[in-house]
Design an enzyme around this catalytic site. Structure first.
Site, PDB file in Angstrom:
ATOM      1  N   TYR A  74       0.829  -1.050  -0.036  1.00  0.00           N
ATOM      2  CA  TYR A  74      -0.023   0.027   0.043  1.00  0.00           C
ATOM      3  C   TYR A  74       0.908   1.496  -0.004  1.00  0.00           C
ATOM      4  CZ  TYR A  74      -4.415  -2.448   0.038  1.00  0.00           C
ATOM      5  OH  TYR A  74      -5.533  -3.253  -0.286  1.00  0.00           O
ATOM      6  N   GLU A 116      -8.872  -6.910   4.829  1.00  0.00           N
ATOM      7  CA  GLU A 116      -7.853  -8.209   4.365  1.00  0.00           C
ATOM      8  C   GLU A 116      -7.312  -8.798   5.126  1.00  0.00           C
ATOM      9  OE1 GLU A 116      -5.694  -5.776   1.341  1.00  0.00           O
ATOM     10  OE2 GLU A 116      -7.278  -5.239   0.247  1.00  0.00           O
TER      11      GLU A 116
END
Length: 384
Positions: A74, A116
């Site tokens: 990310y 997630e």
């Protein structure tokens, strides 16, 4: 999309190793760029109430978990997304604007990372589960139609497979000789859960020298009994609701039949008295998959209707007892054959097919909550 195109170009230039994760066909066709643009825009528009887009976030998170997107990815994405915004907007990208987008991205990324993590934990903690790629062996290979072949897969280490929800998919990974990067593709599980194996049913796309056909042709031509593939645990939220006994209508276009056959067979095993209608559209009978399995459901389900719609039927196709209509599924035919305001509709197929069917269902008064559908590939905008 101008920003996301620049983003992906710069991302892969700086981090070519990520090409082992991303589907390059979706990149070349612009699908991933459009899907990312839609997601970022929706998140920005709802930044103070992200719970309103949580269903979409969870759908994307399922794909991320299946592809092993991790928290460490990310910051890399954030860096290149902000860089792309600066590059495309130029002087309009003031410090205030870039700062606001940096803050927004941080919030959005943390939402994905948290969701997630739960999905990774669940996949690993379930009985016979695992969290990474796992090697499976092909123990059976069956031609279902002229273009669709099923692969039956069992763990190479002799372990059992986990349960899954009918409609879910797995990511299949392999290297193709001569190709620099690994190929990842997501395929629906096309049989009922609680078996000793997974079954995927793959359509041979285009030719093997075309981007969209490389992996499917590799599987069809070169992967045989005894060969191995790497697989992640089942994922996906396009799943059958077994907590209701309302009538259900399955509508498939082409290889979109794969998750729906799993759902229909699961109903036959668990709710044999539930009213089921299965409508399968294909070009002709040679391209119709699972005809035998769909016919066998007549023996298990007490209230079952099967309809084949052939775009270009042969004279022989017209004699098939399940053949109901040449051409395409249209609103009028649905109205006369499968329009029930109490039914749940599960639809799967190419994007033009999805658009047409969902538009017809809404014209007939079927509500959004009754319509369930699955994209193959990045989620695109059906309203366009």
């Amino acid at each position: 999309t101008e920003i996301t195109k620049v983003f992906y170009k710069n991302l892969f230039t700086s981090h070519p190793e990520l090409l082992n994760i991303f589907n390059q066909t979706n990149q070349q066709k612009g699908r991933q760029q459009t899907a990312l643009a839609n997601t970022v825009l929706a998140a920005a528009q709802n930044i103070d109430k992200l719970e309103t887009i949580l269903p979409v976030v969870k759908q994307i998170a399922q794909k991320h978990r299946s592809l092993l997107v991790k928290p460490e990815h990310y910051p890399i994405v954030g860096e290149h997304l902000l860089g792309a915004i600066k590059e495309v907007l130029g002087d309009a990208a003031t410090e205030e604007i870039i700062g606001a987008w940096a803050d927004a991205y941080g919030i959005i990324a943390n939402v994905f990372i948290d969701i997630e993590k739960e999905m990774y934990d669940d996949a690993s903690a379930q009985k016979n589960g695992w969290s990474d790629f796992k090697e499976f062996k092909v123990f059976e290979k069956v031609e279902e139609s002229d273009v669709i072949t099923s692969f039956y897969l069992i763990p190479s280490d002799g372990s059992a497979v986990p349960n899954y929800l009918p409609g879910q998919y797995i990511t299949v990974r392999s290297n193709i000789p001569g190709e620099k990067y690994l190929f990842n593709r997501q395929y629906s599980l096309s049989d009922v859960p609680n078996k000793e194996y997974f079954r995927i049913s793959v359509k041979k796309e285009a030719e093997d020298n075309q981007p969209e056909g490389k992996f499917s042709n590799y599987l069809h031509k070169h992967v045989n009994i005894g060969d191995t593939l790497e697989i992640t645990a089942p994922a996906g939220d396009f799943t059958l609701n077994l907590q209701t006994d309302s009538p259900v209508v399955f509508i498939s276009g082409g290889v979109g039949i794969t998750p729906l056959i799993s759902m229909a067979k699961t109903i036959a095993d668990n709710q044999p008295n539930r009213e089921v209608s299965f409508i399968s559209a294909s070009r002709n009978r040679k391209l119709q998959a699972f005809e035998t399995e769909l016919n066998l459901l007549k023996e298990q389900l007490t209230n079952y209707q099967l309809s084949f719609i052939y775009e270009n039927p042969s004279e022989e196709d017209l004699q098939n007892e399940n053949f109901k209509k040449p051409g395409y599924i249209d609103t009028e035919w649905l109205k006369n054959n499968s329009s029930d305001l109490n039914s749940d509709y599960y639809v799967c197929g190419p994007v033009p097919f999805l658009k047409a069917i969902i538009r017809s269902l809404k014209e007939l008064g079927i509500t959004d909550t009754q319509i369930h559908y699955e994209f193959f590939g990045p989620s695109m905008n059906l309203e366009a």
